[in-house]
Design a protein around this motif. Structure first.
Motif, short mmCIF file in Angstrom:
data_model
loop_
_atom_site.label_atom_id
_atom_site.label_comp_id
_atom_site.label_asym_id
_atom_site.label_seq_id
_atom_site.Cartn_x
_atom_site.Cartn_y
_atom_site.Cartn_z
N GLY A 254 72.69 68.99 28.45
CA GLY A 254 72.91 67.76 27.57
C GLY A 254 72.05 66.83 27.21
N GLU A 255 72.43 65.75 26.41
CA GLU A 255 71.12 64.89 26.23
C GLU A 255 71.96 63.24 26.39
N ILE A 256 71.17 62.49 26.99
CA ILE A 256 71.56 61.14 27.20
C ILE A 256 71.10 60.41 25.72
N LYS A 257 72.30 60.15 25.12
CA LYS A 257 72.18 59.44 23.55
C LYS A 257 71.68 58.02 23.83
N GLY A 258 72.43 57.36 24.66
CA GLY A 258 72.32 55.83 24.60
C GLY A 258 73.33 55.15 25.73
#
Lengths: 413, 77
Positions: A254-258
């Motif tokens: 996944g991705e760390i978005k904020g």
């Protein structure tokens, strides 16, 4: 433009298992990691249960040599690192060629080791204090030990922000990668269960109380709740610059978005200020992620059974979601793992990534009756089968710290 | 002059670097009578040195293996 930060490996050590899949299955089956404490006496206290990892055997992950220099927290972190490095494909050979950093969140690192150091000096005299214990009395002991063990030669930082430590560590690591200072960082949180912290929290009145009408009731958001149960564990994420991860062919979770962080100077004593600080952290995370609040598909709540803390978190979520809180699916895994303090935010993040992968958000164990006018109507005993693309993780401390993280799913796995 | 102030040490040194830049003055290492030949740098022993300081580097090395460096530069406003 800032770099994107992706998650290429995860690990978890908990009272419900040592992999995201095993943990997720246990959570979805409604099993509890809370049991009567075995490793020390709770006689005379109001609380007797905790999420203790009874079967933890570090030699399974680390071999049998050189373990003596590592205390329990360092063993948890170093073992979790073995699993996360394996999961992310950062082999010994790759670590020799490229630097990996460590940013670890922990509330106490080891108040037990500090106490043992003191105890020995008091009982045997100051000349007999242990140099080995002394080396582990510092709060960055576990971060140093894991780096030495696994040859991690990048940044080495420890974040101490109470319960929010794990999530704040992930946030700081994200910024180091976004800014280009680091390419790969092992980050997350860890906390041990020990006599000293258990007695401290019990004496401070935070733990669920057996002398209450409902008995020990550490059930997040339940009207009967009367405090939390402690837990222990470690959870780590391998964060990498998205381009670098793609170049090496890494599989992406996944991705760390904020992320967002705020502090409540009233430390929970003034409700309006507590709610505002939690809401501010969430708004900052949503803004940083460049999404709208209604893009969030689910919430992993920090709620742990605290009478006021759970209520403030629910009110803050309602304020941020502006009328849509009632339709937001919510999980609160501390109902089954206990309050794992500095590890909790990272454990919630790993659990949420697995929930996104399998499409099932765990229910909240033993949740029977919500308070009247409770704004999070989707907080439920039942698991929820959902297509989860974007999740919010909350971490709310007893000390006024508030942190929120937005993560997004990738479909590599 | 201060001893090892541990966690505070590098922050105190950073403040001293800022003062050195502001005042163009390098504070000395007191009591440095016999420099170790193996430590071959231009030390400032026992008395401050007037010197134009545009950029200063502050190093911090820890017992546990941590290494950190900070660079401060004079503002030319």
């Amino acid at each position: 433009m800032d770099r994107r930060v992706v998650i290429t490996g995860v690990s978890v050590l908990s009272s419900l298992g040592d992999s995201p899949a095993v943990l997720s299955t246990a959570l979805c089956e409604g099993r509890s990691g809370l049991n009567l404490v075995e490793s020390f006496s709770t006689d005379g206290l109001v609380c007797h249960q905790a999420g203790e990892i009874r079967s933890f055997a570090p030699e399974i992950y680390l071999g049998e040599r050189n373990l003596r220099a590592l205390d329990r927290t360092s063993r948890l972190v170093t073992a979790a690192a073995t699993l996360a490095l394996d999961d992310s494909g950062w082999s010994v050979e790759r670590r020799r060629r490229c630097e990996v950093g460590v940013v670890l969140g922990t509330m106490f690192c080891s108040v037990h080791t500090i106490s043992e150091f003191d105890r020995r000096g008091l009982v045997l005299g100051p000349k007999n204090v242990s140099p080995m214990d002394f080396a582990n009395t510092v709060i960055n002991a576990a971060a140093g030990q894991v780096a030495i063990w696994h040859d991690l030669r990048g940044v080495n930082s420890t974040i101490a922000g109470g319960i929010t430590s794990g999530l704040q560590a992930i946030a700081y690591a994200t910024e180091l990668i976004r800014s280009g200072q680091e390419t790969a960082i092992l980050t997350g949180g860890a906390e041990e269960l020990c006599f000293e912290s258990f007695h401290g929290f019990a004496r401070a009145g935070w733990l669920c109380a057996a002398d209450h009408a409902a008995g020990e009731c550490p059930i997040p958001f339940d009207a009967r709740r009367n405090g939390f149960a402690l837990g222990e564990g470690a959870a780590l994420l391998m964060l990498e610059d998205a381009n670098a991860a793609a170049a090496r062919g890494a599989t992406v979770w996944g991705e760390i978005k904020g992320h967002g962080t705020a502090y409540d100077v009233s430390r929970g004593t003034v409700g309006v200020q507590a709610v505002e600080a939690i809401a501010r952290a969430m708004r900052l995370a949503v803004h940083d992620a460049q999404i709208r609040a209604d893009d969030i598909d689910c919430l992993s709540a920090s709620a742990n059974g605290s009478v006021l803390g759970d209520r403030y978190e629910a009110q803050a979520v309602a304020a941020v979601l502006d009328g849509q809180a009632a339709s937001l699916p919510v999980t609160a895994i501390k109902s089954m793992l206990g309050e794992t303090l500095g590890a909790s935010g990272a454990m919630q993040t790993v659990s949420l990534l697995e929930a996104m992968r399998v499409g099932v958000l765990p229910g909240i164990r033993d949740l029977e009756c919500l308070e009247p006018d409770f704004p999070l109507a989707m907080a439920s005993l039942q698991n929820q089968r959902l297509d989860l693309c974007c999740g919010l993780v909350n971490s709310v401390g007893l000390d006024g710290n508030c942190c929120a993280l937005v993560v997004a799913r990738c479909d590599d796995r | 002059m201060l001893g090892h102030t541990m966690g505070a040490a590098s922050a105190i040194e950073a403040a001293v670097c800022a003062l050195a830049i502001r005042h163009d003055c390098i504070p000395p290492t007191m009591h440095l009578e016999e420099p170790d030949p193996a430590c071959d740098l231009d030390y400032v022993p026992n008395a401050a040195r007037a010197h134009t300081v545009r950029v200063a580097m502050n190093n911090a090395y820890a017992f546990g293996g941590n290494n950190s460096s900070l660079i401060l530069k004079k503002c030319e406003a």
